[in-house]
Design an enzyme around this catalytic site. Structure first.
Site: not given
Length: 372
Positions: A90, A310, A313, A308, A270, A339
């Site tokens: 940015d 991930c 998890c 989930c 974002d 996560h």
């Protein structure tokens, strides 16, 4: 940059953006790596566990520390950080807004004092591009004049006039530098301003989208307005944005915000929300938010989100995460961040698949039903 619009489902879009460093499937959420790092993670986590194809770094912060010239010397952002995929940087306009007590927008740029040592600096449209050339980002954002909402009509008018004037300087300078062989693998996006005023948004979008930019962003939202005002502003503005270039909504937001704005035609997002909230004990799940600080999780054997897959998890219980948070163990910050970012990135994958199957409306309905 190569941009392909693959499929629409209503106004929701599934696209592919190819940069020099990665192939980005949209809709995409870009994790925020302000200083060239995502807080609590290393780049192996980002690449191998999360599979992120693009992350965002901050021009203002990296310019101040360690310095864009240092980063250039160390292999630019990709070499310095070892992240092999795409970077978006940015421009510093948002920092001038968020650090308004130490910054001051002027006709030809933004004057500010460093939040680190108080030293004085001045960002112009050209200087911001020079900094981002040193950073080597795949997508750079131009300098814009962002205002908090609510704001007076006169202040918003000044904002869009400045932003358009700076955009003209920016694109001319960027293309001239490319003719000199500088920034040939980089791309540049303009930022549409105008508050929630539809006439101002129309003016800003029309003027900017007539210029030779690689993509366009909607800025100046999620800065104090109501959610429905944000959605209405995006819906109005997007009709003036080209269909054959990426559309990026800056600094947004909650999972609900992403779903609502994808429905209106946004491709890129974002926000610090998933990483910041992770560190503060709030975890995002398919059924809504979960505050891991709660006493009820002390002996809860379930995963944070049973749906989930991930690392967090698959391996750890809510009880363990709650214990780590209460003990302020550093491990908690990594596991929670993995996560939350996995949730956001996986949400985008699911949405993309729904668009490709032309069932976005059904997906949105299921998304909200799970949250009831």
């Amino acid at each position: 940059m190569e941009f392909i619009l693959e499929k629409t489902s209503g106004k929701a879009r599934a696209c592919t953006i190819k940069t020099a460093h990665s192939t980005i499937k949209t809709p995409v959420f870009m994790p925020v790596g302000t200083l060239g790092t995502i807080k609590a993670l290393d780049m192996q986590d980002v690449v191998e566990l999360l599979g992120a194809e693009i992350i965002l770094a901050n021009t203002y912060h990296t310019y101040l520390r360690p310095g864009d010239k240092t980063i250039k010397k160390m292999g630019k952002l990709h070499g310095f950080s070892t992240f092999p995929k795409s970077f978006l940087t940015d421009s510093g306009g948002f920092q001038a807004f968020s650090l308004s007590d130490i910054s001051k927008p002027k006709e030809n740029g933004i004057e500010f004092r460093s939040h680190i040592d108080g030293s004085k600096h001045f960002f112009t449209p050209k200087k911001v591009i020079d900094i981002q050339h040193n950073l080597g980002s795949d997508i750079m954002m131009i300098l814009d004049d962002l205002v908090a909402l609510p704001a007076t009509q006169e202040r918003i008018k000044t904002s869009i006039e400045r932003t358009t004037a700076w955009a003209k300087q920016s694109i001319e300078y960027f293309r001239d530098k490319q003719k000199e062989g500088v920034g040939l693998e980089q791309n540049i996006f303009a930022i549409i301003q105008g508050g929630t005023d539809k006439a101002f948004r129309t003016k800003s979008a029309t003027e900017l989208c007539a210029m030779d930019y690689d993509g366009f962003a909607i800025g100046g939202l999620s800065v104090g307005e109501l959610n429905n005002e944000m959605y209405d502003t995006v819906e109005h503005t997007i009709q003036y944005m080209p269909e054959d270039k990426p559309r990026y909504l800056m600094g947004v937001g909650t999972p609900e915000d992403l779903i609502e704005n994808i429905e209106r035609g946004i491709d890129m997002f974002d926000c610090v929300m998933p990483t910041r909230n992770a560190r503060n004990g709030t975890l995002f799940t398919s059924f809504g938010k979960l505050n891991i600080k709660g006493a009820k999780f002390k002996e809860d054997e379930k995963a944070v989100d049973p749906e989930c897959n991930c690392l967090t998890c698959q391996r750890y219980s809510r009880a363990y995460l709650s214990h780590l948070f209460r003990a302020r163990e550093i491990t908690y910050f990594r596991l929670a961040t993995i996560h939350n970012l996995h949730y956001y990135l996986n949400l985008m994958k699911e949405v993309r698949e729904a668009i490709l199957q032309d069932r976005f409306v059904e997906y949105k309905k299921e998304f909200y039903q799970k949250r009831q």
